[in-house]
Design an enzyme around this catalytic site. Structure first.
Site, PDB file in Angstrom:
ATOM      1  N   ASN A 196      -7.193   1.374 -12.741  1.00 52.44           N
ATOM      2  CA  ASN A 196      -5.905   1.665 -13.353  1.00 52.44           C
ATOM      3  C   ASN A 196      -5.014   2.398 -12.359  1.00 52.44           C
ATOM      4  OD1 ASN A 196      -6.147   0.659 -16.140  1.00 52.44           O
ATOM      5  ND2 ASN A 196      -7.822   2.129 -16.270  1.00 52.44           N
ATOM      6  N   HIS A 226      -9.671   8.093  -3.331  1.00 53.18           N
ATOM      7  CA  HIS A 226      -8.576   7.140  -3.177  1.00 53.18           C
ATOM      8  C   HIS A 226      -7.698   7.579  -2.005  1.00 53.18           C
ATOM      9  CE1 HIS A 226      -9.684   5.681  -7.154  1.00 53.18           C
ATOM     10  NE2 HIS A 226      -9.515   6.904  -7.631  1.00 53.18           N
TER      11      HIS A 226
END
EC number: 1.4.1.21
Length: 274
Positions: A196, A226
């Site tokens: 997401n 990330h």
């Protein structure tokens, strides 16, 4: 002259997994000024009876199709396949929906049109990322490229459609393995519970078909990591965040905290950030 206090905004939560429960606890303890938890929906209310009874104020338990009757705002924290069933009743009536399953928006783009036509609003929190303010600002100008590299512990990818469809045996992964490289749209379909963040990044920037993603299953990491690399006419920047997994290894603890921060910002007299 006295100022009348603004009425509290009624909040509903759809889904009582790690994210939904964390948000419910914060609302219940009064941690978000101007908002109150009124109702929840869950596929298995009996499973969560003990949790609900632990709250100071017991919210109403409703089915998804009746949740809109109890609240002005819904927080979608459920399996992505339920996104439409949760969001449409709210935005079609001019209400708001905070969407955690951002990847599912790509399969339901008309929800944005429905919200626009009826005065509703769909809000995607920053979630497990960092720097979406910078990406949003850069997008006012011209962004040339956006790339995200995600590394998660192996268990975080169990059950992902891409892993199942490609017969990847995660039990045999004993070194960093690149599972996927492609667009954010493709990543959202192949890893709907994991990526997401990639879709949120793409919606803030240059879209799901130009945002590029790498996904690694890495037994050497303990955090969901990330890294974002952006090249724009206004700036070139890179950012890395290492998130502690929640009780659900697919989701970082900061994801729920991001939603709580968003709720606080919505009612705050001073708002910081774009």
């Amino acid at each position: 002259m006295t100022t009348q206090p603004r009425p509290r905004r009624r909040v509903a939560i759809a889904g009582l997994g790690a994210i939904g429960k964390a948000i419910a606890r914060e609302l219940d303890r009064g941690g978000v000024d101007g908002m109150a938890l009124e109702a929840v929906a869950s596929a298995d209310p009996a499973k969560h009876r003990g949790f609900l009874q632990s709250l100071q104020t017991l919210p109403r338990v409703r089915t998804l199709d009746r949740l809109w009757e109890e609240a002005d705002l819904v927080i979608e924290a459920a399996p992505s396949r339920l996104l439409r069933e949760i969001v449409e009743p709210f935005v079609s009536r001019g209400k708001s929906a905070i969407v955690m399953s951002a990847a599912a928006l790509l399969d339901n783009p008309d929800l944005i049109d429905i919200a626009k036509a009826n005065g509703g609003q769909i809000i995607v929190p920053t979630g497990a990322l960092i720097g979406l303010d910078a990406v949003t600002a850069a997008a006012v100008g011209t962004i040339h490229s956006v790339r995200m590299i995600t590394r998660k512990p192996v268990d975080g990818f169990r059950g992902a459609p891409f892993v199942i469809d490609n017969g990847i045996d995660l039990d045999r992964v004993d070194a960093p393995l690149k599972l996927f490289e492609g667009t954010a749209r493709q990543a959202g379909k192949g890893f709907p519970a994991n990526l997401n963040v990639a879709v949120a990044l793409s919606l803030a920037g240059i879209g799901p078909d130009r945002t590029m993603v790498e996904i690694w299953a890495d037994p050497s990491v303990t955090r969901n990591t990330h890294r974002i690399e952006v090249d724009a006419d206004s700036a070139r920047f890179s950012m890395t965040i290492e998130n502690v997994p929640s009780e659900n290894p697919k989701t970082g603890m900061i994801t729920a905290l991001s939603a709580i921060a968003l709720l606080r910002k919505m009612e705050a007299p001073l708002q910081i950030g774009t």
